[in-house]
Structure formats: C-alpha cells, structure tokens
Write a protein that holds these residues in place. Structure first.
Motif, PDB file in Angstrom:
ATOM      1  N   VAL B  55       0.840  -1.201   0.000  1.00 44.88           N
ATOM      2  CA  VAL B  55       0.000   0.000   0.000  1.00 44.88           C
ATOM      3  C   VAL B  55       0.875   1.250   0.000  1.00 44.88           C
ATOM      4  O   VAL B  55       0.589   2.225  -0.703  1.00 44.88           O
ATOM      5  CB  VAL B  55      -0.946  -0.011   1.220  1.00 44.88           C
ATOM      6  CG1 VAL B  55      -1.665   1.323   1.351  1.00 44.88           C
ATOM      7  CG2 VAL B  55      -1.953  -1.147   1.098  1.00 44.88           C
ATOM      8  N   ALA B  56       1.963   1.217   0.777  1.00 46.08           N
ATOM      9  CA  ALA B  56       2.863   2.374   0.831  1.00 46.08           C
ATOM     10  C   ALA B  56       3.410   2.674  -0.561  1.00 46.08           C
ATOM     11  O   ALA B  56       3.501   3.839  -0.964  1.00 46.08           O
ATOM     12  CB  ALA B  56       4.000   2.117   1.813  1.00 46.08           C
ATOM     13  N   LEU B  57       3.748   1.625  -1.318  1.00 45.92           N
ATOM     14  CA  LEU B  57       4.260   1.849  -2.676  1.00 45.92           C
ATOM     15  C   LEU B  57       3.184   2.474  -3.567  1.00 45.92           C
ATOM     16  O   LEU B  57       3.454   3.406  -4.327  1.00 45.92           O
ATOM     17  CB  LEU B  57       4.755   0.538  -3.300  1.00 45.92           C
ATOM     18  CG  LEU B  57       5.198   0.677  -4.760  1.00 45.92           C
ATOM     19  CD1 LEU B  57       6.478   1.491  -4.865  1.00 45.92           C
ATOM     20  CD2 LEU B  57       5.380  -0.669  -5.431  1.00 45.92           C
ATOM     21  N   VAL B  58       1.968   1.976  -3.428  1.00 46.02           N
ATOM     22  CA  VAL B  58       0.880   2.514  -4.252  1.00 46.02           C
ATOM     23  C   VAL B  58       0.652   3.992  -3.920  1.00 46.02           C
ATOM     24  O   VAL B  58       0.460   4.828  -4.808  1.00 46.02           O
ATOM     25  CB  VAL B  58      -0.400   1.678  -4.057  1.00 46.02           C
ATOM     26  CG1 VAL B  58      -1.592   2.353  -4.708  1.00 46.02           C
ATOM     27  CG2 VAL B  58      -0.198   0.283  -4.645  1.00 46.02           C
ATOM     28  N   THR B  63       0.728   9.594  -5.516  1.00 44.06           N
ATOM     29  CA  THR B  63       1.103  10.978  -5.203  1.00 44.06           C
ATOM     30  C   THR B  63       2.234  11.427  -6.124  1.00 44.06           C
ATOM     31  O   THR B  63       2.245  12.565  -6.588  1.00 44.06           O
ATOM     32  CB  THR B  63       1.543  11.124  -3.736  1.00 44.06           C
ATOM     33  OG1 THR B  63       2.574  10.182  -3.455  1.00 44.06           O
ATOM     34  CG2 THR B  63       0.396  10.904  -2.780  1.00 44.06           C
ATOM     35  N   GLY B  64       3.164  10.517  -6.402  1.00 44.06           N
ATOM     36  CA  GLY B  64       4.312  10.877  -7.223  1.00 44.06           C
ATOM     37  C   GLY B  64       3.920  11.227  -8.648  1.00 44.06           C
ATOM     38  O   GLY B  64       4.436  12.182  -9.222  1.00 44.06           O
ATOM     39  N   VAL B  65       2.985  10.468  -9.214  1.00 41.38           N
ATOM     40  CA  VAL B  65       2.566  10.755 -10.596  1.00 41.38           C
ATOM     41  C   VAL B  65       1.932  12.146 -10.668  1.00 41.38           C
ATOM     42  O   VAL B  65       2.204  12.925 -11.584  1.00 41.38           O
ATOM     43  CB  VAL B  65       1.596   9.662 -11.095  1.00 41.38           C
ATOM     44  CG1 VAL B  65       0.867  10.111 -12.348  1.00 41.38           C
ATOM     45  CG2 VAL B  65       2.362   8.369 -11.360  1.00 41.38           C
ATOM     46  N   VAL B  66       1.120  12.492  -9.664  1.00 41.55           N
ATOM     47  CA  VAL B  66       0.480  13.814  -9.693  1.00 41.55           C
ATOM     48  C   VAL B  66       1.523  14.910  -9.437  1.00 41.55           C
ATOM     49  O   VAL B  66       1.516  15.956 -10.088  1.00 41.55           O
ATOM     50  CB  VAL B  66      -0.673  13.888  -8.673  1.00 41.55           C
ATOM     51  CG1 VAL B  66      -1.357  15.244  -8.762  1.00 41.55           C
ATOM     52  CG2 VAL B  66      -1.672  12.780  -8.933  1.00 41.55           C
ATOM     53  N   LEU B  67       2.439  14.670  -8.510  1.00 39.51           N
ATOM     54  CA  LEU B  67       3.503  15.658  -8.270  1.00 39.51           C
ATOM     55  C   LEU B  67       4.306  15.895  -9.547  1.00 39.51           C
ATOM     56  O   LEU B  67       4.690  17.022  -9.852  1.00 39.51           O
ATOM     57  CB  LEU B  67       4.440  15.179  -7.158  1.00 39.51           C
ATOM     58  CG  LEU B  67       3.900  15.227  -5.727  1.00 39.51           C
ATOM     59  CD1 LEU B  67       4.844  14.500  -4.779  1.00 39.51           C
ATOM     60  CD2 LEU B  67       3.718  16.659  -5.269  1.00 39.51           C
ATOM     61  N   GLY B  68       4.522  14.795 -10.296  1.00 41.19           N
ATOM     62  CA  GLY B  68       5.289  14.906 -11.533  1.00 41.19           C
ATOM     63  C   GLY B  68       4.632  15.816 -12.569  1.00 41.19           C
ATOM     64  O   GLY B  68       5.300  16.361 -13.440  1.00 41.19           O
ATOM     65  N   MET B  69       3.319  15.997 -12.432  1.00 40.59           N
ATOM     66  CA  MET B  69       2.620  16.894 -13.361  1.00 40.59           C
ATOM     67  C   MET B  69       2.962  18.354 -13.098  1.00 40.59           C
ATOM     68  O   MET B  69       2.730  19.213 -13.935  1.00 40.59           O
ATOM     69  CB  MET B  69       1.101  16.712 -13.223  1.00 40.59           C
ATOM     70  CG  MET B  69       0.608  15.339 -13.609  1.00 40.59           C
ATOM     71  SD  MET B  69      -1.134  15.173 -13.208  1.00 40.59           S
ATOM     72  CE  MET B  69      -1.355  13.419 -13.502  1.00 40.59           C
ATOM     73  N   HIS B  70       3.459  18.643 -11.888  1.00 38.18           N
ATOM     74  CA  HIS B  70       3.713  20.041 -11.518  1.00 38.18           C
ATOM     75  C   HIS B  70       5.189  20.334 -11.300  1.00 38.18           C
ATOM     76  O   HIS B  70       5.565  21.476 -11.107  1.00 38.18           O
ATOM     77  CB  HIS B  70       2.940  20.384 -10.240  1.00 38.18           C
ATOM     78  CG  HIS B  70       1.472  20.188 -10.366  1.00 38.18           C
ATOM     79  ND1 HIS B  70       0.650  21.122 -10.941  1.00 38.18           N
ATOM     80  CD2 HIS B  70       0.670  19.146 -10.020  1.00 38.18           C
ATOM     81  CE1 HIS B  70      -0.591  20.671 -10.930  1.00 38.18           C
ATOM     82  NE2 HIS B  70      -0.614  19.477 -10.391  1.00 38.18           N
ATOM     83  N   TYR B  71       5.991  19.278 -11.281  1.00 39.82           N
ATOM     84  CA  TYR B  71       7.404  19.445 -10.974  1.00 39.82           C
ATOM     85  C   TYR B  71       8.170  19.721 -12.260  1.00 39.82           C
ATOM     86  O   TYR B  71       7.796  19.254 -13.335  1.00 39.82           O
ATOM     87  CB  TYR B  71       7.927  18.157 -10.316  1.00 39.82           C
ATOM     88  CG  TYR B  71       9.426  18.127 -10.124  1.00 39.82           C
ATOM     89  CD1 TYR B  71      10.012  18.841  -9.092  1.00 39.82           C
ATOM     90  CD2 TYR B  71      10.244  17.398 -10.986  1.00 39.82           C
ATOM     91  CE1 TYR B  71      11.380  18.828  -8.921  1.00 39.82           C
ATOM     92  CE2 TYR B  71      11.609  17.372 -10.815  1.00 39.82           C
ATOM     93  CZ  TYR B  71      12.179  18.090  -9.777  1.00 39.82           C
ATOM     94  OH  TYR B  71      13.531  18.074  -9.610  1.00 39.82           O
ATOM     95  N   ALA B  72       9.248  20.495 -12.151  1.00 41.34           N
ATOM     96  CA  ALA B  72      10.083  20.771 -13.320  1.00 41.34           C
ATOM     97  C   ALA B  72      11.512  20.358 -13.013  1.00 41.34           C
ATOM     98  O   ALA B  72      12.128  20.895 -12.094  1.00 41.34           O
ATOM     99  CB  ALA B  72      10.038  22.252 -13.661  1.00 41.34           C
ATOM    100  N   MET B  94      -0.517  18.795   0.407  1.00 37.02           N
ATOM    101  CA  MET B  94      -0.872  17.474   0.947  1.00 37.02           C
ATOM    102  C   MET B  94      -0.177  16.371   0.149  1.00 37.02           C
ATOM    103  O   MET B  94       0.390  15.440   0.723  1.00 37.02           O
ATOM    104  CB  MET B  94      -2.387  17.288   0.907  1.00 37.02           C
ATOM    105  CG  MET B  94      -2.809  15.993   1.507  1.00 37.02           C
ATOM    106  SD  MET B  94      -4.552  15.821   1.948  1.00 37.02           S
ATOM    107  CE  MET B  94      -5.441  16.931   0.930  1.00 37.02           C
ATOM    108  N   LEU B  95      -0.189  16.506  -1.181  1.00 34.53           N
ATOM    109  CA  LEU B  95       0.470  15.508  -2.021  1.00 34.53           C
ATOM    110  C   LEU B  95       1.952  15.405  -1.686  1.00 34.53           C
ATOM    111  O   LEU B  95       2.508  14.320  -1.548  1.00 34.53           O
ATOM    112  CB  LEU B  95       0.321  15.881  -3.500  1.00 34.53           C
ATOM    113  CG  LEU B  95      -1.047  15.696  -4.116  1.00 34.53           C
ATOM    114  CD1 LEU B  95      -1.088  16.370  -5.467  1.00 34.53           C
ATOM    115  CD2 LEU B  95      -1.348  14.216  -4.250  1.00 34.53           C
ATOM    116  N   ARG B  96       2.589  16.572  -1.558  1.00 38.37           N
ATOM    117  CA  ARG B  96       4.032  16.537  -1.348  1.00 38.37           C
ATOM    118  C   ARG B  96       4.387  15.998   0.033  1.00 38.37           C
ATOM    119  O   ARG B  96       5.307  15.187   0.179  1.00 38.37           O
ATOM    120  CB  ARG B  96       4.642  17.917  -1.516  1.00 38.37           C
ATOM    121  CG  ARG B  96       6.129  17.804  -1.415  1.00 38.37           C
ATOM    122  CD  ARG B  96       6.848  19.104  -1.409  1.00 38.37           C
ATOM    123  NE  ARG B  96       8.201  18.849  -0.959  1.00 38.37           N
ATOM    124  CZ  ARG B  96       8.773  19.500   0.018  1.00 38.37           C
ATOM    125  NH1 ARG B  96       8.124  20.439   0.673  1.00 38.37           N
ATOM    126  NH2 ARG B  96       9.991  19.216   0.374  1.00 38.37           N
TER     127      ARG B  96
END
Lengths: 276, 430
Positions: B55-58, B63-72, B94-96
């Motif tokens: 579950v921790a990996l999921v 969260t990581g995929v969504v963060l990747g949408m905003h990260y440069a 919250m995501l981060r």
C-alpha cells in the motif's frame, strides 16, 4: 555449501579486523569548540498557532498578529530581506481585503518590460505578483551589504532548526560578546546564530521603534513574536488547512479502523472458537 | 497454489464465465488474495507489514505521478516548482507531504517486514528466492528514495548527491568514470537532475514488477508463520479472504491513522531543515546526513577511518556498506539451522534482539556528526554487524540446541489458546 560459510568467515573477519583496527587507533585530543560552548538553542515558547499543548495539532494564526508581523517586516526587515515566494494575493490569508491588497501591491515596483522599447523597466505591482526581490542578484546584495547576503525570508522558519522559536530568540538574542570571544569588525555577537557572528545589525533594537495601529504594546519582545509568527505563515501558508484536513482525516480513519477491528473480530470468531 | 484443499474459483454469472474462459483475471485474484489462497491461521500482526508495504508503494506512485505533473526537473526552477506545489497547486502541500512522509513510512514498514522475516526464519528453504527478491526490492527502494530526495534540489539534495555519487569514485581504476556517468558531469548539475527524475519515475514500476515476482514466489510454498513449521493439513489454514483481508484492513487502518497524524501534524519532523535552502554548490552544509532510513548504512560507511594495508579507508567504507546489504543474500546458506522460527531457538533469539539493538544504535550513530563517541561506537557495532551474520550465525546454527517443535500449527495454536477457553477441552486437531 560449506564453501559459502568459509567465505563468510573470511569476509566477516576481514571487515571486523579492519573496522576494529580503526577503533583502537588513538584519537586526537579533543579541542573544545568555542562556538559550541557559547551557542544557545532557541527558547521553546507557546505559540497560538500551535494550539492546545503547543502540539501543533490544533490552533490557527492570530490574524491581528500576522498583520502586525507584516508591518514589522515591511517597516524593518524588507530593507534588506525579500519574501519572494509570497504573492500579494496571499495576503488575503492575513485578513486584508481585496482593495487593501491592491493598494499594498501597487506600493511595490516589480520588474517588467517597457512595451514600446522592449527595454527592462518596472511597473506597479498587482495582486498576482510576488513580493519583489530587494536586490536583483546575489552579487548586488553582497556589494550593498558589506559582503553579507541577506537571505530571502519566505522559507526561513522551515530552513532553520527551531523554526518559529529560532526567529524569536535570534531577534532578541543580541548580546555583548564574552571576553573569550572576539567579534570581527562589522559583525555582531548573537549566541543563537550558528557561527555566533551575524552580519545583520540588531534589527529591532528599541521599544517604540514601530507604532502598531491596533494598539498592541510596542515592545521588542512583541516585535520578535509578531515577526516570527508572520514568517511562520510565509513558510507554511497552508498550515491551517493542513491541520483542519488532518483532524477530519484522523477522525475518519479512527472510525474506519474501529469498524475494521470489529469486522476482523467477527470474521475470526468461529476460527478462534474452533481452535479453543 | 500447492495445497490441494485450496478452494477453486467458480464463476456464477454469465459474464463471469465468459471472462473466465478468455482472461481468467478474477480466477487469478481469487487464488492470490481471495478465498483460494489457504494461509496459516496463526499469523500475527507482524505479518500485516507486507501488505502495508504494498500500500505504501501505491501511495508513493499515485502521489508521485500527480507531483510529476507540476514538478520541473531543471536546476534553475526545480526548487521553485516544489514550492509552487506547496503554495499554488490545489492540495499540492498534501500531495508533497504524503510523498515525503510516505517514503519514510515505506522504509519503516519494510524494515519491520525484513526483521519479521529474520525472526521467523522466513528466508530459509523453501523461501530463499522469495527472500532474495525482497532484498532486490529493498535495494531498488534505496536507489529510488535517494534519487527522489535529490529532485527537491535543496542543499541536502545537492550535497547528498555529491557524497553518495562520490562513493563510487573510491572504486579503483573505473571509479571516477562511474561517478561521471551517474552524474552526467563532474558535479551534480542539470544532467544529474534530469537523469535522476527519469529514473525516479521508472524505478517504482520496476519495484512493482519485482513485487509481483515476490508475491508469486510467496504463493508457491505459501506463507511462513510464527511457528516456522510447514502447513500440513487444512486445519492449519484459513482462506486468505475473508480472514486475512479483514485483518489486513484493520492493520491498514492503524497504519493510515499514524501516517495521517505525521503528514498533517508533523510533516517536516522526519526531514532535514537544510533542504528548505535552495541548492548552492558554493556553500557546503556543516553536517551532511541522509534521511533516517539510510543512517545505519551511513554509520557503517563512516566507521572505516584508517587505511587497511593497501586499501584506502574510503574504499573500505564503501565496500563495507554494500557488503552489509549484499551479505543478506547469502543468509539462507549461512543459517543452516533446520528450525525456522526463533520461538524454538533460545540462543538465536537472544542474538536476534542483540542485532536489533545493534542496528538501532548504528542508526542513531549514522545521524550524528562524525565525532566521538559516535565514531568509536559505530566501529564496534559495525564489527558486530558483520560478525553477527558472517561468523556467529553460521556457528550458532550448527551448535544450538533447539526446543522441540509442535507437531502442527493447529497443535501450537491449541497450546496457546486451549487452556483459556472455558468448557472446551483442548484436543489436538487432526
């Protein structure tokens, strides 16, 4: 397979001997670090935004205090320090109204481009702009500040051990250096600063340096508290939303977990009975 | 699945029968996590941690995929884009925080999971491949976590990348080439950040793939259990669903509650303040430390302070740090005791707890500056770390006198609960 254990014995002995060889080497005599001896940790004090028990689980910012802190920042800190990650529109969190925010933004000049010549120019700020930098770059800052670099304060509370307490202790922490300690020219002694020698002159040196419009007593202690809370907000503007969401989430999860426990017990009841 | 009494999937609906013929995915899930997977009925709460790690990996991936949408991933704006997420992206804070705290919790549950395996002898035959796949996951996690930490491009990101990639430069002859290859240059810079972002996005899916192999390898012999003795009859097992799905759901609730408490009330408690300062190649932090989950290995790395004959101290430290993990791959052949569970191994059980203390002390020492008494302490405890696995365990497993094993899991369960139940005579189950 006994080859594996033989190899393990060899490798194990090798690492053990090598590391213990280091352990038995004599150590250099410890030279007492004068900075460590004089350094003081920030005082932990109670903050309204840390809520009950200073635990950081409940508690909201005191809007009046945030506004006072903003006043301290504007009148004192902003001479050298930027808060470049904060936008003017964010000031709505402090309780400012839209026209007030517009007026505050307009009192700042932000970099822009002249739309006729294309040359660099400035224009009045709008609520969508960030607070502008005080110096265009590090070289300019150091040139103007006798070699020192005033850091941007947007994240300072999260970037220093002790956070809010650190700002409060540091601002009020200026003192005369003990006889054992020589302060280089142009620097000031402050035991809460990591190297003890800080380039920033005491920023809030006297009571009544700032006149609060809300009638709060104008003391150095109050200034230090207010600016510390303001900078806590600039570092963590979502603090209130975070705790509010957190309480709801934890309550939901506790109920869910409780129900989960009951269903676990019910599902297992027959197995435990049969085993017993 | 190997147990003959495992329930078979019976599709009841037309659409169920249709899919069972063409793509028996429901059958697969039924056999892996459903009623079709007979599981020892005596698993304790420590057996929840595998599911928790999954579950921790999921959580990290979502969260990581969504963060990747905003990260440069560019050195000039990486730090700013993280702050943009914290301030301007809806729910970005919250995501981060979930992603950052989630990494710590992932390692936390995986460490419990590994120590569970050590205590109950889950690495022993017939589960050696299962154990080794777990170690592969652990290594991949370490690489992923390290690269993710660099993406923030704060001071500790930059200097952590400098130190960790610098380790490879200790390798003779090819070391500096490897370091240059990892960094894409001679010091951490834009090339580093870009390749780390790419790999940080890739590796979690590789981990996911290895987890599938790990679970597959688990399902061949079935789960180990606290007695360490093999499942013999149907009386020893319960179907995974609903028994362990219910128990795992409860465990997951406890985990998520603790996770939420840290995410929402102390999100920065596990991090370093220096990483809120943007990376500055011209200013070295006084005290460079990795995140807490690397501290034991960092302590081992720094414990080698003197050259050993012709081997430089730095190379010794690097070798020891990698050896400290790689030796675990050999554990199934170092511990030759036929008894799996430490419940029946009185001497090894004491040594297990000694090792837990040693690992914890190494963890504390790894987080401290390289000063006495921490250096000497790390040296002595590092020596024990290697001695424990490579010298003591092979000897103990040969000479230890173990306690008699119960005849079956059912008998062990009866011995535990039998006397406490009023009105029911304790009888060995057949």
């Amino acid at each position: 397979m006994s080859l594996v254990r033989l190899g393990a014995l060899g490798v194990g002995s090798f690492f053990c001997v090598a590391v213990l060889w280091g352990a038995v080497q004599p150590r250099d005599a410890v030279v007492p670090d004068p900075v460590k001896a004089l350094y003081k940790h920030p005082h932990a004090i109670e903050w309204v935004h840390n809520g009950a028990g200073n635990l950081g689980i409940t508690g909201t910012f005191d809007r009046k205090q945030l506004q006072r802190g903003f006043q301290v920042y504007k009148e004192v800190c902003s001479a050298c320090h930027s808060i470049n990650r904060v936008a003017f529109r964010d000031l709505a969190d402090l309780g400012f109204t839209a026209p007030e925010i517009k007026a505050i933004a307009a009192s700042y000049e932000v970099p822009s481009i002249d739309d006729k010549t294309g040359e660099p120019a400035t224009r009045k700020g709008t609520p969508a702009d960030k607070f502008p930098l005080v110096y265009p770059n590090e070289i300019a800052a150091r040139a103007a500040q006798n070699g020192a670099l005033p850091p941007d304060l947007s994240l300072i509370v999260k970037a220093r051990e002790g956070g809010t307490n650190y700002i409060h202790s540091l601002i009020n922490g200026y003192a005369d250096a003990p006889a054992s300690w020589t302060v280089p020219d142009g620097l000031y002694y402050n035991p809460y600063f990591k190297s003890l020698n800080i380039a920033m002159p005491p920023p809030l040196a006297a009571d009544d340096q700032i006149t609060y419009v809300d009638g709060t007593k104008s003391t150095r202690e109050q200034y230090a508290k207010d600016i510390a809370v303001f900078l806590t907000w600039t570092a963590e503007p979502k603090l209130e939303a975070r705790k509010e969401t957190g309480l709801a989430a934890v309550i939901f999860l506790l109920i869910m977990t409780g129900l989960g426990y009951l269903s676990y017990k019910k599902v297992w009841a027959d197995v435990k009975r049969k085993s017993a | 699945m190997s147990f003959p009494w495992a329930k078979q999937y019976q599709p009841t609906t037309e659409i169920g029968k249709f899919f069972d013929k063409q793509l028996p995915l429901p059958r697969f899930v039924y056999g892996a996590l459903g009623a079709g997977y007979p599981t020892p009925k005596n698993l304790n709460y420590f057996y929840n941690f595998g599911v928790l790690a999954g579950v921790a990996l999921v959580i990290q991936i979502i969260t990581g995929v969504v963060l990747g949408m905003h990260y440069a991933a560019n050195t000039t704006v990486a730090f700013d884009s993280v702050e943009h997420i914290m301030r301007d992206v809806n729910g970005g804070w919250m995501l981060r925080y979930m992603h950052a705290v989630g990494a710590s919790f992932f390692f936390g549950v995986v460490y419990v999971h590994i120590f569970r395996g050590l205590y109950y002898g889950s690495y022993k035959p017939p589960r050696e491949v299962l154990w080794m796949l777990g170690l592969v996951i652990f290594l991949l996690m370490m690489a992923t976590a390290f690269m993710g930490y660099v993406l923030v491009w704060g001071q500790m990101s930059f200097w952590g990348a400098t130190v960790i990639t610098g380790l490879f430069s200790a390798i003779p002859v090819v070391g500096s080439y490897i370091q240059t290859l990892l960094l894409g240059g001679f010091s951490p810079d834009n090339a580093t950040l870009n390749r780390f972002f790419s790999l940080h996005y890739l590796l979690p899916f590789v981990i996911f793939g290895v987890i599938i192999l790990h679970v597959w390898a688990l399902h061949i012999p079935g789960s180990n259990n606290p007695t360490g003795i093999a499942v013999k009859t149907e009386a020893d097992t319960v179907p995974f669903h609903p028994y362990y799905t219910a128990k795992d759901f409860f465990g997951l609730g406890v985990y998520l509650t603790l996770f939420a408490a840290v995410v929402f009330f102390a999100p920065n408690a596990l991090g370093e303040v220096d990483n809120y300062i943007p990376a500055n190649p011209l200013s070295t932090p006084a005290h460079i430390v990795p995140e807490w989950y690397f501290w034991p290995f960092y302590a081992i790395l720094r414990a080698f302070t003197v050259d050993f004959f012709f081997i430089p101290a730095k190379l010794m430290g690097v070798l020891a740090m990698f050896a400290a993990i790689l030796l675990l791959f050999f554990l199934p052949w170092l511990d030759t005791s036929p008894v799996r569970s430490n419940s029946y191994r009185p001497l090894n059980r004491i040594l297990f707890w000694v090792f837990v203390v040693v690992a914890l002390v190494l963890g504390v020492a790894g987080g401290k500056p390289a000063e006495e008494p921490w250096v000497r302490l790390s040296q002595v405890f590092t020596a024990y770390y290697f001695a424990h696995f490579l010298i003591i365990i092979p000897l103990v497993s040969r000479f230890e006198k173990t306690k008699p094993l119960p005849r079956s899991i059912s008998e062990a369960v009866l011995a535990k609960y039998g006397n406490s139940a009023p009105g029911v005579a304790a009888q060995p189950a057949e």
